[in-house]
Design a protein around this motif. Structure first.
Motif, short mmCIF file in Angstrom:
data_model
loop_
_atom_site.label_atom_id
_atom_site.label_comp_id
_atom_site.label_asym_id
_atom_site.label_seq_id
_atom_site.Cartn_x
_atom_site.Cartn_y
_atom_site.Cartn_z
N TYR A 163 59.82 -18.68 6.80
CA TYR A 163 59.14 -19.68 7.45
C TYR A 163 57.73 -19.08 8.02
O TYR A 163 56.82 -19.85 8.24
N ILE A 164 57.96 -17.76 8.18
CA ILE A 164 56.52 -16.99 8.61
C ILE A 164 55.35 -17.35 7.87
O ILE A 164 54.26 -17.61 8.06
N THR A 196 60.41 -24.51 3.46
CA THR A 196 61.07 -23.24 3.59
C THR A 196 62.61 -23.24 3.39
O THR A 196 63.26 -22.49 2.68
N THR A 219 51.35 -17.93 0.03
CA THR A 219 52.15 -19.02 -0.08
C THR A 219 52.40 -19.60 -1.44
O THR A 219 53.52 -19.86 -1.95
N HIS A 267 54.33 -17.12 15.16
CA HIS A 267 54.48 -18.32 13.67
C HIS A 267 55.86 -18.74 13.62
O HIS A 267 56.45 -19.45 12.75
N GLN A 284 55.28 -21.69 6.66
CA GLN A 284 55.10 -22.82 7.67
C GLN A 284 55.05 -24.15 7.40
O GLN A 284 54.39 -25.00 7.96
N ASP A 285 56.22 -24.28 6.90
CA ASP A 285 56.72 -25.80 6.31
C ASP A 285 58.23 -25.89 6.41
O ASP A 285 58.95 -25.02 5.65
#
Length: 902
Positions: free
Chosen positions: A725-726, A734, A640, A691, A729-730
């Motif tokens: 997004y996977i 994203t 990330t 996710h 995760q925000d």
């Protein structure tokens, strides 16, 4: 224990490694011969099994013995299939790795052995020099000592002076040899120190090679045991099944089944009635009248001696290699009867060919020759000598056409089409078409003939299509009622007000014909400039639009197989060094050392100081993304950060995502009809993914459509946003990353109307397939497939549509994409084509399309996206310079098409 402890035994170690290399070679040769033995046995077993099947009862029999016999055949088939799998595994998992390893092992060992031998040789020379110096010093000292003893007090003064003088000379020589001996000692010690500093490294590398050899051979034998065990298990299971069926064989049941079956058939001989000849004749006449009459044969045509001679010659030339009889073909004209191969055509007198040459000097004879040749197209597989004879006849015909300035487009067109129908096969199964033997003729450079042939073929196609449509309409009208008639009239009404309907049909027909003729121009070796001029001239003649003209030009250009010239290695090296100096500046040594460090060691450098972090961090994360190798927990965290770091330069900072989202929620009409489309597409992608939150994905896409109205929303963006997004995760992060991704990789032209970027990618992919996979490219053109038929999801979704259920591999592809850009997608595409090449070549259009568009389903029983996929992608060699040159080619083609249109 280590080889460094026995550095003085270098020669023994080197000899031992050579023996190890011989062991690998011997093992590799064994498995090669072993595989050949299995393949030969398997082939012979398969033939014997086929012979046995012919003698066995049909499967329709229900007796127990027939069932058992067919179970025996099934056992042999399964054993045969498992042997094929076992042989294939030997090739892929044992023989090929052994060949690669032995090359690497031999090269590495030879290099290290030569380095070690050079060091050992220098040490030996120094030792020899030291021994010689020491011996000379000892001898000189002994002589000086003896001469000193010769000086006696009792001798005369003259003798004493002479002895003293001799002693002093010998002592001086001894001192001189002592100095030399000391110098030799110092050199020997220095050389020994250098040897001790260099040799342990060489010995350590040799030890690593030996360790690798031992483990590799161990692993190879383990793989052999595993594959053999699988083969044994399959054979044992099928043998058990056969044994169970054999245990059910019962003679009483089989005899009862036979008796019941024969009793069911009537064996009674009925009484017959005497029939007179007149009654039989009358009955037979009635039967003949009820039978359909055969079509009348054109007697004049059959009586034509020219036709008979042409038919005889071509019938002789087109005899199949297997001499199978010719069956009636649906494409054949009923008025032309071409007999099957007969013994009379075993050899043909040369006079036939002389007469044929005279016939071809007339336009009627050439037309008749092309007609008969066209009706023999179903007999297209020729022997090597027959296709050479046919090529000689056609080359002679083309020469006559040029000499007499015959402009008949029908003959020229039929010869062009026939050039890629008739072929001969080499021993390896590869086809060589007639076009290869006639491509050198000068007639193919005549642009006017090509244009006339394309025009003629287009007119024939238009006429044929109209006739077919009228026939279909007339057939429909026979059964249509009142409502059908009204519907037909309703369909015709818009045509009254539609202008240019026929013109559009003509353009479509011309485009299709030119596509076919561009394929023939390639195979007949028409120069690229000439072919381009032919396409441009006919496009202008039928007023074809610039886009389709560009497609035709791109097809021609994409078939140029020669790769673009690369720069000289020394120029590339110089440019690379200059680029590295500009990149690293004062920390150049640290930057160059990064490629020799592990991932964790590289990350430790970031902690040294802030300056090092700013300069080194982007390169370190790229290195990690490219190579991987970290534990899973650390990988999730660093990926990330890595993606964010790579996208941060194009990431907006002043955008309030929440405010934009609230506007979209408050005013659904702000994005018009896109809201419903986005909801529908989100429901189709990443279903039940742990996710992915569907509502979050909808928010992202709707907000982006509002934020960037130039793109709005395009199908495929749901996979792009979902993949981001996977990993991130925000939601807000994203959204910013999506904006940056589209901007950084210039994806706007990929999603807007007309998809200009996607068309460019199709051209580049076709050219790359032609350069890197020429056989696949050749077959693609033969069956009418281009990258535009199957590669759209690769570029629009970055493989996410294929890999939504294989997230780990998808994220690794994205790692490469964020580092290398679009080159990574092209490399992945070429890797897929290469992996499926054996399944593609020889298959039908429908089967190829099914394989290439359903990669995630494994239709061809090949897991394209297996554990080795990313490694295969990295091995594909595509340079940025090559992609830029291909883009430049495509832009030039677009400009040329647009200019000619104007």
């Amino acid at each position: 224990m280590s080889y460094t402890e026995i550095s003085d035994q270098f020669e023994t170690i080197s000899s031992n490694l050579k023996k190890g290399s011989q062991v690998i070679s011997a093992l590799c040769n064994f498995f090669k011969n072993y595989k050949k033995l299995i393949d030969t046995y398997n082939q012979q077993q398969s033939k014997l099994c086929d012979t046995l099947v012919l003698e066995f009862p049909k499967e329709g029999n229900v007796d127990t013995l027939s069932t058992a016999l067919h179970s025996f055949i099934s056992f042999l088939r399964k054993q045969n299939q498992s042997q094929l799998v076992f042989s294939k595994n030997l090739q892929l998992d044992i023989i090929e790795p052994l060949e690669l390893f032995i090359n690497h092992f031999a090269t590495s060992t030879a290099t290290l052995s030569s380095q070690g031998a050079a060091e050992f040789k220098e040490l030996t020379k120094c030792k020899d020099r030291l021994d010689k110096s020491m011996n000379k010093y000892i001898q000189a000292s002994e002589i000086a000592e003896k001469s000193e003893k010769l000086i006696s007090v009792d001798d005369s003064k003259e003798k004493q002076e002479k002895a003293l003088k001799q002693f002093l000379g010998n002592r001086a020589m001894a001192n001189k040899e002592s100095d030399r001996y000391m110098i030799a000692c110092n050199k020997m010690n220095g050389r020994l120190d250098e040897y001790n500093s260099v040799m342990p490294g060489i010995m350590q590398c040799l030890q690593q090679n030996e360790v690798g050899r031992i483990h590799f051979l161990k692993y190879t034998l383990e793989k052999y045991g595993k594959h053999y065990l699988n083969y044994h298990n399959v054979t044992t299971e099928s043998l058990d099944d056969m044994t169970k069926i054999l245990s059910n064989v019962n003679s009483d049941i089989d005899i009862r089944v036979l008796v019941d079956r024969l009793k069911s058939k009537s064996s009674e001989i009925t009484r017959t009635e005497f029939i007179t000849y007149e009654k039989w004749k009358e009955t037979n006449k009635i039967i003949e009248e009820t039978l359909p009459k055969e079509e009348e044969t054109n007697i004049e045509e059959l009586a034509d001696p020219n036709y008979e001679l042409i038919r005889t010659v071509l019938n002789y030339l087109t005899q199949d290699i297997m001499r199978r009889s010719i069956e009636s073909s649906s494409d054949s004209d009923a008025s032309i009867d071409i007999p099957a191969c007969t013994p009379e055509l075993e050899e043909l007198d040369q006079g036939y060919f002389t007469k044929l040459s005279n016939i071809l000097r007339t336009s009627e004879g050439r037309t008749l020759f092309c007609d008969v040749l066209e009706h023999m197209k179903h007999r297209n597989s020729l022997t090597a000598d027959k296709i050479l004879q046919l090529a000689a006849i056609i080359n002679s015909l083309l020469t006559v056409i040029m000499m007499e300035n015959d402009k008949d487009p029908m003959v020229f067109s039929k010869i062009i089409v026939s050039s890629h129908i008739f072929y001969t096969e080499k021993e390896d199964g590869k086809r060589i078409y007639l076009s290869n033997y006639i491509a050198s003729h000068m007639i193919w450079n005549d642009k006017s003939r090509w244009i006339q042939a394309i025009d003629y073929t287009t007119q024939v196609k238009i006429s044929t299509d109209k006739t077919s449509m009228q026939r279909i309409k007339s057939m429909k009208r026979k059964n249509e009622g009142l409502f059908g008639t009204i519907k037909t009239l309703a369909n015709k009404l818009p045509m009254v007000f539609q202008k240019g309907g026929d013109e559009q049909t003509d353009k479509s027909a011309g485009f299709m014909v030119m596509t076919q003729f561009s394929f023939h121009m390639i195979h007949l070796a028409v120069p690229l400039e000439t072919a381009n001029a032919i396409i441009m001239s006919f496009s202008q003649k039928i007023n074809l639009d610039a886009d389709r003209t560009c497609v035709l030009l791109a097809e021609l250009q994409a078939n140029q197989r020669n790769s673009l010239k690369e720069e000289a290695p020394w120029k590339v090296s110089k440019k690379r060094r200059e680029k590295e100096r500009r990149k690293w500046g004062e920390i150049l040594p640290i930057g160059l050392a990064l490629k020799f460090l592990t991932q964790k060691e590289s990350f430790n450098l970031v902690l040294v100081c802030k300056h090092w972090k700013l300069r080194l961090y982007p390169t370190i994360i790229k290195k990690w993304l490219y190579k991987g190798g970290l534990d899973e927990e650390f990988k999730l965290k660093i990926r990330t950060k890595a993606w964010t770091e790579l996208l941060k330069d194009d990431m907006p900072t002043s955008i309030d995502y929440i405010a934009l989202l609230n506007k979209v929620v408050a005013e659904p009409t702000a994005i018009n009809e896109l809201e419903e489309i986005i909801d529908m597409d989100v429901s189709r992608c990443y279903q039940n993914h742990p996710h992915i939150i569907p509502q979050v994905l909808k928010n992202l896409l709707k907000t982006y459509a509002y934020y960037n109205p130039e793109i709005g929303y395009c199908q495929g963006m749901n996979y792009i946003a979902g993949t981001l997004y996977i990993q991130i995760q925000d939601e807000e992060a994203t959204f910013r990353s999506l904006i940056s991704l589209v901007k950084r990789f210039k994806m706007t032209n990929l999603f807007i109307n007309d998809l200009p970027k996607l068309k460019q990618f199709f051209y580049q992919m076709d050219r790359l397939i032609g350069i890197l996979e020429p056989e696949v490219h050749e077959y693609f053109k033969e069956v009418g497939i281009s990258s535009g038929h199957f590669s759209s999801p690769w570029f629009i979704t970055l493989f996410a549509s294929h890999l939504q259920n294989k997230t780990e591999i998808l994220l690794q592809i994205w790692d490469l994409f964020l580092i290398q850009g679009w080159k990574a997608i092209f490399k992945a595409g070429i890797s897929i084509i290469s992996r499926l090449s054996k399944e593609i070549i020889g298959s039908r259009f429908e089967d190829i399309m099914q394989v290439l568009t359903s990669l995630s389903i494994n239709i061809a029983n090949i897991d394209v996206f297996d554990g080795e996929f990313i490694q295969r992608v990295k091995m594909v060699k595509i340079s940025d310079a090559l992609l830029q040159d291909l883009e430049f080619e495509y832009e030039n083609l677009k400009i040329r098409a647009a200019e000619r249109k104007k």
